[in-house]
Design an enzyme around this catalytic site. Structure first.
Site, PDB file in Angstrom:
ATOM      1  N   PRO A  89       0.883  -1.444   0.121  1.00  0.00           N
ATOM      2  CG  PRO A  89       0.008  -0.949   2.256  1.00  0.00           C
ATOM      3  CD  PRO A  89       0.448  -2.052   1.421  1.00  0.00           C
ATOM      4  CD  GLU A 116       1.114  -5.441  10.834  1.00  0.00           C
ATOM      5  OE1 GLU A 116       0.101  -5.783  10.402  1.00  0.00           O
ATOM      6  OE2 GLU A 116       0.814  -4.552   9.905  1.00  0.00           O
ATOM      7  NE  ARG A 158      -5.755  -5.289 -21.564  1.00  0.00           N
ATOM      8  CZ  ARG A 158      -6.210  -3.853 -22.238  1.00  0.00           C
ATOM      9  NH1 ARG A 158      -4.958  -3.086 -22.706  1.00  0.00           N
ATOM     10  NH2 ARG A 158      -6.834  -4.370 -23.022  1.00  0.00           N
ATOM     11  CG  ASP A 173      -6.308  -0.468 -23.928  1.00  0.00           C
ATOM     12  OD1 ASP A 173      -5.188  -0.747 -23.133  1.00  0.00           O
ATOM     13  OD2 ASP A 173      -6.682  -1.011 -24.589  1.00  0.00           O
TER      14      ASP A 173
HETATM   15  C1  LIG Z   1      -3.403  -4.510   6.463  1.00  0.00           C
HETATM   16  N1  LIG Z   1      -1.322  -4.710   6.302  1.00  0.00           N
HETATM   17  C2  LIG Z   1      -1.006  -3.808   7.386  1.00  0.00           C
HETATM   18  C3  LIG Z   1      -0.937  -2.761   7.499  1.00  0.00           C
HETATM   19  C4  LIG Z   1       0.487  -2.706   6.120  1.00  0.00           C
HETATM   20  C5  LIG Z   1      -0.850  -3.671   4.256  1.00  0.00           C
HETATM   21  C6  LIG Z   1      -0.757  -4.784   5.791  1.00  0.00           C
HETATM   22  C7  LIG Z   1      -1.604  -6.093   4.675  1.00  0.00           C
HETATM   23  N2  LIG Z   1      -0.031  -6.261   3.887  1.00  0.00           N
HETATM   24  C8  LIG Z   1       0.275  -7.325   3.387  1.00  0.00           C
HETATM   25  C9  LIG Z   1       1.049  -7.430   2.300  1.00  0.00           C
HETATM   26  C10 LIG Z   1       0.546  -6.041   1.211  1.00  0.00           C
HETATM   27  C11 LIG Z   1       0.565  -6.218  -0.028  1.00  0.00           C
HETATM   28  C12 LIG Z   1      -0.045  -5.144  -0.211  1.00  0.00           C
HETATM   29  C13 LIG Z   1      -1.303  -4.513   0.632  1.00  0.00           C
HETATM   30  C14 LIG Z   1      -2.245  -3.291  -0.196  1.00  0.00           C
HETATM   31  N3  LIG Z   1      -2.785  -3.122   0.371  1.00  0.00           N
HETATM   32  N4  LIG Z   1      -3.644  -1.935  -0.607  1.00  0.00           N
HETATM   33  C15 LIG Z   1      -2.441  -2.493  -2.029  1.00  0.00           C
HETATM   34  N5  LIG Z   1      -3.467  -1.041  -3.126  1.00  0.00           N
HETATM   35  C16 LIG Z   1      -1.949  -3.089  -1.704  1.00  0.00           C
HETATM   36  C17 LIG Z   1      -0.724  -3.662  -2.996  1.00  0.00           C
HETATM   37  N6  LIG Z   1      -0.178  -3.560  -3.352  1.00  0.00           N
HETATM   38  C18 LIG Z   1      -1.250  -4.781   1.940  1.00  0.00           C
HETATM   39  C19 LIG Z   1      -0.743  -6.013   2.816  1.00  0.00           C
END
Ligand SMILES: CN1CCCC[C@@H]1Cn1ccc2ccc(-c3n[nH]c(N)c3C#N)cc21
Length: 250
Positions: A89, A116, A158, A173
């Site tokens: 994220p 995490e 794609r 596209d």
């Molecule tokens: C919730 N939990 C504690 C806070 C930090 C994240 C963790 C969860 N989590 C673990 C690995 C992982 C990888 C991607 C994502 C992700 N969330 N949103 C996006 N756009 C993502 C992408 N691309 C979430 C992930």
């Protein structure tokens, strides 16, 4: 293109066997391998996580299994053309342009984490061996990276030659997210099919006129209108040279 995905939930990647990407893999355009991270653990419990240093909630993924997996999948000396993709994220936005860039690679290794996230030292060590992209598919929080891998593999796959038929080539596209095609930079306008009258609603008569120039103009006007309404930021980002006099009259 070879694609490796390392995960503690291999079954999450089953959709890669289906439809467009599944067909590309069958055709040999994509060479996709999904691996269980615990393959590279050696303790009785196949441990992949531990408590966060410095305290705090949840667990952190240990660097050792990830490093062993990466070394097995990209042996030293074979880094040419390989890129490590880490969904997170806190990554930079995964956009069509990023997909177009990743489509030029010969080998993508995806590291969808859970908990995490992964111990930072794995990312740092990997970046000394190959390009590492930390990417986010959107401003919302998921429970792990596997969903993001499905999104990225489809968006990248794609674009590869031979994956889409001529009738649906990616070069056409028209989404604001594509940097190619006649409607580059704009969102898709409305689409219609038969019957000409459904539920008392008519297909716009212009689409039944057979006048391809007028239809093309109407479609561009609709794309401009929808883009201005839904994503004014994309209008701002348009290269002025890409707009003709009639566009500006919109
Ligand atoms: C919730 N939990 C504690 C806070 C930090 C994240 C963790 C969860 N989590 C673990 C690995 C992982 C990888 C991607 C994502 C992700 N969330 N949103 C996006 N756009 C993502 C992408 N691309 C979430 C992930």
């Amino acid at each position: 293109m070879r694609i490796d995905v390392v995960t503690i939930f291999p079954e999450y990647l089953a959709p890669l066997d289906v439809s467009l990407i599944g067909k590309a893999a069958t055709a040999g355009i994509l060479d996709i391998h999904v691996h269980e991270l615990r393959t590279w653990t050696h303790d009785r419990h196949n441990t992949v996580d531990d408590s966060p240093c410095g305290g705090g909630p949840g667990m952190v993924m240990k660097p050792e299994p990830w490093w062993e997996a990466l070394t097995a999948l990209v042996p030293p000396g074979s880094e040419d053309g390989a890129r490590l993709i880490v969904p997170t994220p806190s990554g930079r936005p995964f956009t069509q342009r990023v997909a177009e860039d990743l489509a030029t690679a010969s080998h993508l290794v995806f590291a969808p984490a859970r908990y995490e996230g992964i111990d930072r030292r794995f990312i740092e060590a990997a970046a000394e061996r190959m390009p590492v992209e930390e990417l986010s598919i959107g401003d919302y929080v998921l429970a792990g990276g596997e969903v993001a891998v499905l999104v990225m593999v489809e968006a990248v796959g794609r674009l590869l030659p031979g994956v889409l038929g001529n009738a649906e080539s990616a070069k056409d596209d028209s989404f604001g997210h594509s940097s190619q095609g006649g409607m580059a930079g704009l969102l898709e306008g409305p689409v219609y099919t038969k019957p000409a009258n459904w539920d008392g609603r008519e297909v716009p008569p212009v689409l039944l006129s057979g006048n391809h120039a007028v239809i093309a103009r109407w479609r561009r006007d609709e794309a401009l209108r929808r883009t201005a309404q839904t994503r004014p930021d994309l209008i701002e980002a348009l290269d002025p040279a890409a707009l003709d006099k009639k566009d500006r009259a919109q």
